[in-house]
Design a protein around this motif. Structure first.
Motif, PDB file in Angstrom:
ATOM      1  N   GLY A 262       0.778  -1.218   0.000  1.00 43.85           N
ATOM      2  CA  GLY A 262       0.000   0.000   0.000  1.00 43.85           C
ATOM      3  C   GLY A 262       0.811   1.270   0.000  1.00 43.85           C
ATOM      4  O   GLY A 262       1.984   1.302  -0.370  1.00 43.85           O
ATOM      5  N   ALA A 263       0.137   2.331   0.418  1.00 44.70           N
ATOM      6  CA  ALA A 263       0.721   3.653   0.346  1.00 44.70           C
ATOM      7  C   ALA A 263       2.009   3.750   1.153  1.00 44.70           C
ATOM      8  O   ALA A 263       2.907   4.501   0.813  1.00 44.70           O
ATOM      9  CB  ALA A 263      -0.294   4.669   0.840  1.00 44.70           C
ATOM     10  N   SER A 264       2.115   2.974   2.214  1.00 44.97           N
ATOM     11  CA  SER A 264       3.310   3.088   3.035  1.00 44.97           C
ATOM     12  C   SER A 264       4.543   2.621   2.267  1.00 44.97           C
ATOM     13  O   SER A 264       5.628   3.147   2.438  1.00 44.97           O
ATOM     14  CB  SER A 264       3.149   2.302   4.326  1.00 44.97           C
ATOM     15  N   GLU A 265       4.341   1.632   1.378  1.00 43.87           N
ATOM     16  CA  GLU A 265       5.461   1.188   0.544  1.00 43.87           C
ATOM     17  C   GLU A 265       5.876   2.284  -0.420  1.00 43.87           C
ATOM     18  O   GLU A 265       7.053   2.469  -0.698  1.00 43.87           O
ATOM     19  CB  GLU A 265       5.094  -0.064  -0.252  1.00 43.87           C
TER      20      GLU A 265
ATOM     21  N   VAL B 121      19.693   1.304  -6.080  1.00 40.50           N
ATOM     22  CA  VAL B 121      18.906   2.462  -5.655  1.00 40.50           C
ATOM     23  C   VAL B 121      17.551   2.040  -5.079  1.00 40.50           C
ATOM     24  O   VAL B 121      17.140   2.512  -4.024  1.00 40.50           O
ATOM     25  CB  VAL B 121      18.718   3.449  -6.825  1.00 40.50           C
ATOM     26  N   VAL B 122      16.872   1.119  -5.747  1.00 41.40           N
ATOM     27  CA  VAL B 122      15.562   0.702  -5.224  1.00 41.40           C
ATOM     28  C   VAL B 122      15.607  -0.747  -4.744  1.00 41.40           C
ATOM     29  O   VAL B 122      14.594  -1.443  -4.718  1.00 41.40           O
ATOM     30  CB  VAL B 122      14.422   0.894  -6.260  1.00 41.40           C
TER      31      VAL B 122
ATOM     32  N   ARG C 160       7.682  -1.452  -9.899  1.00 45.26           N
ATOM     33  CA  ARG C 160       6.805  -0.737  -8.993  1.00 45.26           C
ATOM     34  C   ARG C 160       7.460   0.577  -8.565  1.00 45.26           C
ATOM     35  O   ARG C 160       6.827   1.624  -8.519  1.00 45.26           O
ATOM     36  CB  ARG C 160       6.549  -1.644  -7.777  1.00 45.26           C
ATOM     37  N   ALA C 161       8.764   0.501  -8.265  1.00 46.41           N
ATOM     38  CA  ALA C 161       9.473   1.695  -7.811  1.00 46.41           C
ATOM     39  C   ALA C 161       9.432   2.775  -8.886  1.00 46.41           C
ATOM     40  O   ALA C 161       9.173   3.951  -8.593  1.00 46.41           O
ATOM     41  CB  ALA C 161      10.912   1.341  -7.458  1.00 46.41           C
ATOM     42  N   ALA C 162       9.655   2.373 -10.136  1.00 45.32           N
ATOM     43  CA  ALA C 162       9.639   3.353 -11.215  1.00 45.32           C
ATOM     44  C   ALA C 162       8.257   3.982 -11.332  1.00 45.32           C
ATOM     45  O   ALA C 162       8.116   5.195 -11.525  1.00 45.32           O
ATOM     46  CB  ALA C 162      10.046   2.687 -12.530  1.00 45.32           C
ATOM     47  N   ALA C 163       7.229   3.153 -11.191  1.00 47.30           N
ATOM     48  CA  ALA C 163       5.865   3.671 -11.292  1.00 47.30           C
ATOM     49  C   ALA C 163       5.581   4.677 -10.171  1.00 47.30           C
ATOM     50  O   ALA C 163       4.935   5.703 -10.389  1.00 47.30           O
ATOM     51  CB  ALA C 163       4.865   2.522 -11.256  1.00 47.30           C
ATOM     52  N   VAL C 164       6.081   4.362  -8.987  1.00 49.99           N
ATOM     53  CA  VAL C 164       5.858   5.254  -7.842  1.00 49.99           C
ATOM     54  C   VAL C 164       6.597   6.577  -8.050  1.00 49.99           C
ATOM     55  O   VAL C 164       6.044   7.655  -7.832  1.00 49.99           O
ATOM     56  CB  VAL C 164       6.319   4.568  -6.522  1.00 49.99           C
TER      57      VAL C 164
END
Ligand SMILES: Nc1ncnc2c1ncn2[C@@H]1O[C@H](COP(=O)(O)OP(=O)(O)OP(=O)(O)O)[C@@H](O)[C@H]1O
Ligand SMILES: [Mg+2]
Length: 438
Positions: free
Chosen positions: A328-331, A389-390, A397-401
């Protein structure tokens, strides 16, 4: 096809009693072979026994029984896709699931189904639609199909009689397989996957190690081959036995299914207390698989007693969640924090300065930096992005965020951008610009 009151209708058979009526299935669609039977239930059970201890195979089996529970429990339809390298047992799992209901014809390919998907979906109402080889259709077709299959209705169109034919409706689960996932498929044609699509088609990663319990066979390939052979010889019986069990007392079956569904949804979600709405919806679909597997094992007696359904569903759910990059948002916040920290700590030391043509002193380079529009652009090489880095998050997912937060400089649908870099030439990389810290 499917539930009609308390009766479940198959092309050549019905399960359950309709008060004083005989129900017959009539359709213009060709159903030959789709729900056929061959061999024996006992013969088929040998295939089910080979799935014990192998999470992806067990999960596929559970899903085969979950279709009829959708309507009973009021759960929304949707799909799963088994994603992994070639020859890791994906198609094998599909054949195993298919053998619950019918012969090898029960496994379709996406390409062969492309045109007639609505009619095919209607034939799998209250069941499991199995579609192999996701790689053979384009991302656009797939994205639309995922919505259509999950939402349960086709397009209204003019029929032969030139009257407006009622569009077909259905409620079903679908199980797909392929070497690439939905997000990659969409990327291929420059589309980005939206949350809604990800909810409708949940990707479960598969690798060769997921066939680990060999049951005395020499290796995973042999187990896969013998599963396919049994599934092609003994099929169609388990699904019917399961329906007979459900229709013996539909109200009781519904109550039991609902109880298991709630119990397993809660149990899966204990792993992610901060789950957002999407995760909850998908968790419920996984939980329906668990409920179905348990009913098929404990009530209908068609799955082996020693099959750990809960373990398998849990493992698949966790794998999906991990691939998605958390609950969720916390991630999301954690990903942003990690990237900011990385740049704060290493911005000067591990990014080669392109403005001064500095070439010395950069050890363990992860990328380049330069000034543009009064901001510093950090140009991160894609491998370093993933592995450093991620790190610990799914890079996709990281790129999308990062993109959603406006931290990525992009010029196209892709999250990466092509840049001309010293020594490296033109390469794809992630261009990050940190916003001021609030
Ligand atoms: N887990 C495994 N480990 C090693 N070999 C396997 C495994 N699973 C299947 N195989 C071998 O690969 C062959 C193909 O299996 P299957 O059709 O299930 O693969 P697949 O994952 O669908 O591959 P593809 O993506 O190419 O369609 C099998 O006949 C078997 O010999
Ligand atoms: Mg295959």
């Amino acid at each position: 096809m499917g539930w009609f009151g308390n009766v479940f209708v198959l092309p050549d058979d019905t399960s359950g009693q309709a008060a004083g009526e005989e129900l017959l299935f009539q359709s213009a669609a060709v159903t030959t072979g789709l729900y056929g039977t061959a061999g024996t239930l006992d013969g088929w059970k040998e295939a089910a026994a080979l799935a014990v201890g192998n999470s992806r195979l067990t999960f596929a089996l559970c899903l085969a029984f979950a279709g009829p529970l959708l309507r009973l429990t009021g759960t929304e339809g949707g799909g799963f896709s088994l994603e992994g390298d070639s020859s890791c047992g994906k198609t094998t799992a599909l054949h195993l699931a298919a053998s619950v209901w019918g012969g090898p014809a029960h496994v379709r390919t996406w390409r062969a189904t492309d045109n007639g998907l609505e009619g095919v979906a209607a034939l799998h109402n209250d069941g499991l639609l199995i579609l192999d080889e996701i790689g053979q259709v384009g991302g656009k077709v797939l994205a639309e199909a995922a919505y259509m299959l999950a939402n349960g209705s086709g397009k209204t169109r003019a029929g032969k009689e030139s009257a407006l034919r009622r569009s077909q409706t259905w409620r079903l689960l679908f199980l797909s397989s392929g070497e690439v996932g939905l997000a990659d498929k969409l990327n291929e044609c420059g589309l980005r996957s939206r949350a809604g699509q990800e909810v409708r088609l949940a990707g479960v990663p598969v690798s060769r190690e997921h066939i680990a319990r060999l049951h005395g066979l020499p290796d995973a390939a042999a187990l896969s081959d013998s599963l396919k052979a049994i599934a092609a010889t003994h099929y169609g019986h388990a699904g019917r036995a399961f329906l007979d069990c459900l229709t013996r007392d539909v109200d009781r079956a519904r109550a039991e299914a609902l109880r298991l569904l709630e119990q397993w949804t809660a149990s899966l979600l204990t792993a992610c207390p901060d789950a957002d709405g999407q995760v909850k919806r998908v968790a419920r679909r996984f939980a329906l698989g668990a409920a179905a597997g348990i009913l098929a094992r404990d009530q209908a007696g068609v799955l082996p007693e020693n099959m750990d359904v809960g373990m398998a569903v849990n493992a698949c759910f966790k794998a999906w969640l991990e691939e998605r990059g958390g609950a969720g948002a916390s991630e999301d916040a954690a990903i942003l924090a990690q990237v900011r920290l990385f740049i704060e700590q290493h911005g000067a030391s591990r990014f080669q300065d392109m403005d001064t043509e500095q070439t010395h002193g950069v050890i363990n380079r992860v990328g380049f930096r330069r000034k543009a529009d009064g901001m510093t652009e950090y140009i991160i090489l894609s491998e370093a992005f993933r592995s450093e880095v991620v790190k610990s998050f799914s890079h996709r997912r990281a790129a999308a965020v990062l993109r959603a937060a406006g931290w990525l400089r992009v010029s196209e649908a892709k999250n990466t951008t092509k840049r001309d870099l010293p020594e490296l030439g033109r390469v794809r990389c992630y261009v990050v610009v940190l916003p001021p810290d609030e």
